[in-house]
Design an enzyme around this catalytic site. Structure first.
Site, mmCIF file in Angstrom:
data_model
loop_
_atom_site.group_PDB
_atom_site.id
_atom_site.type_symbol
_atom_site.label_atom_id
_atom_site.label_comp_id
_atom_site.label_asym_id
_atom_site.label_seq_id
_atom_site.Cartn_x
_atom_site.Cartn_y
_atom_site.Cartn_z
ATOM 1 N N GLN A 1 0.570 0.851 1.455
ATOM 2 C CA GLN A 1 1.615 1.680 1.141
ATOM 3 C C GLN A 1 2.939 1.394 1.647
ATOM 4 O OE1 GLN A 1 0.650 5.862 1.666
ATOM 5 N NE2 GLN A 1 2.814 6.558 1.352
ATOM 6 N N GLN B 1 -10.074 5.197 10.205
ATOM 7 C CA GLN B 1 -8.771 4.538 9.675
ATOM 8 C C GLN B 1 -7.465 5.258 9.756
ATOM 9 O OE1 GLN B 1 -7.487 3.854 6.159
ATOM 10 N NE2 GLN B 1 -7.756 1.529 6.187
ATOM 11 N N ARG C 1 -6.860 11.439 -0.250
ATOM 12 C CA ARG C 1 -6.377 10.849 0.888
ATOM 13 C C ARG C 1 -4.853 10.995 1.213
ATOM 14 N NH1 ARG C 1 -4.545 5.534 2.631
ATOM 15 N NH2 ARG C 1 -5.419 4.747 4.685
ATOM 16 N N SER D 1 -4.514 -0.961 5.702
ATOM 17 C CA SER D 1 -4.617 0.548 5.590
ATOM 18 C C SER D 1 -5.047 0.886 4.227
ATOM 19 C CB SER D 1 -3.178 1.033 5.935
ATOM 20 O OG SER D 1 -3.123 2.438 5.917
ATOM 21 N N LEU D 2 -4.221 1.404 3.109
ATOM 22 C CA LEU D 2 -4.581 1.764 1.898
ATOM 23 C C LEU D 2 -5.154 0.531 1.200
ATOM 24 C CD1 LEU D 2 -4.406 3.454 -0.647
ATOM 25 C CD2 LEU D 2 -2.012 2.217 -0.955
ATOM 26 N N HIS E 1 -1.641 6.909 10.933
ATOM 27 C CA HIS E 1 -2.528 6.126 11.944
ATOM 28 C C HIS E 1 -2.260 6.556 13.242
ATOM 29 C CE1 HIS E 1 -3.710 3.890 8.697
ATOM 30 N NE2 HIS E 1 -2.717 3.386 8.210
#
Length: 317
Positions: A11, A249, A116, A91-92, A200
């Protein structure tokens, strides 16, 4: 040429019009967007190609949009017979790497990342949380930077992106104080990021638990490629690990630098960034330099860069 890794952005890399040229020119890419529209029961393609930046910034739209653009570009590359040994995503982007490894179907993954996005956005009220990138901070001072903000709220490390860049995340008041402290301790820059939630961090633990319930509804398969996990910078060994790693995560630091170091140490010397933006390539170059290792980075974010990458990869084969 040594081993090849496909890496995928997360993202923040999104922009209106991303992957439109792939959609227009490459059938396999167009089919990805059509599958996304069907799976989500909405015209995601219209939002990506013709929507507003404001719409695309909504986390529940951003996440499936970036995933779809990345997989559309990946399918174009696979059509050329180009494959990888390792894969990882920031991440994503880790979800794109799991699709690449065939651990999760694209349609299931689309629905998961939309949820999510919702869960992450809902976990903390708008305006309470934030993130900031710290550039050029000596790691020895990181505990002092985090401690400075803790009197004003939770402040934690969200991303270890490269030797020169760390991202902190948490409650906005604490983030601002920690940024000031970082500058005092020699950071070149402390830049607050235009994000809608403190990704996070432990503040998002409830979002991770909601995500678990969604992940437990889908089929997860054995991995066909080596995927390096964000949460520990190590290969995912079995399909049984995947749900817990994706849950963790959401609320744990992204160990991107450690993930790249692991791949370089395992013989990867060519990293192909697939998806909107090109920040990951910059991180990889700086990580390789810090290790005194020669690495090649290729970036695929439009049809021109795709064709250039195909030429280089097929020549090196």
């Amino acid at each position: 040429m040594g081993k090849i890794a496909f890496i995928f952005p997360g993202q923040g890399s999104q922009y209106v019009g991303m992957a439109k040229d792939f959609y227009d020119e490459i059938k396999e890419s167009r089919l990805v967007f059509e599958e996304a529209d069907d799976a989500l029961n909405m015209k995601l393609s219209s939002l990506v190609f013709e929507g507003t930046e404001e719409d695309l910034m909504k986390t529940e739209i951003t996440q499936p949009a970036v995933l779809t653009a990345s997989i559309a570009m990946l399918k174009a590359l696979e059509k050329e017979g180009i494959d990888c040994d390792y894969t990882a995503g920031l991440s994503l982007g880790e979800y794109s790497s799991l699709v690449k490894s065939k651990a999760m179907s694209f349609s299931d993954t689309l629905r998961i990342v939309r949820e999510r996005g919702k869960f992450m956005q809902e976990a903390v009220p708008q305006g309470v949380g934030g993130m900031a990138a710290l550039l050029g901070l000596d790691r020895i001072y990181l505990p002092d930077v985090l401690e400075a903000g803790k009197d004003y709220g939770i402040v934690e490390v969200a991303n270890y992106n490269s030797p020169e860049q760390i991202v902190i995340s948490g409650e906005l008041k604490g983030i601002k104080i920690s940024c000031k402290k970082a500058i005092e301790l020699g950071a070149k820059k402390a830049v607050e990021l235009p994000v809608s939630a403190p990704f996070h961090t432990s503040l998002l633990t409830p979002a991770g638990e909601k995500l678990r319930r969604e992940l437990e509804k889908i089929t997860i398969n054995d991995l066909q490629k080596t995927v390096i996990s964000n949460v520990d910078g190590k290969p995912v060994e079995t399909k049984e690990e995947i749900v817990q790693k994706l849950v963790d995560q959401v609320s744990h630091s992204v160990l991107w630098q450690q993930s790249i170091e692991k791949m370089i140490n395992d013989g990867v010397d060519t990293f192909v960034e697939i998806g909107p933006g090109k920040s990951l390539s910059g991180f990889v170059k700086r990580i390789g330099k810090s290790m005194n290792k020669e690495v090649t980075t290729l970036n695929i974010n439009n049809v021109d860069t795709f064709r250039q990458a195909v030429e280089k990869l097929t020549k090196g084969a």
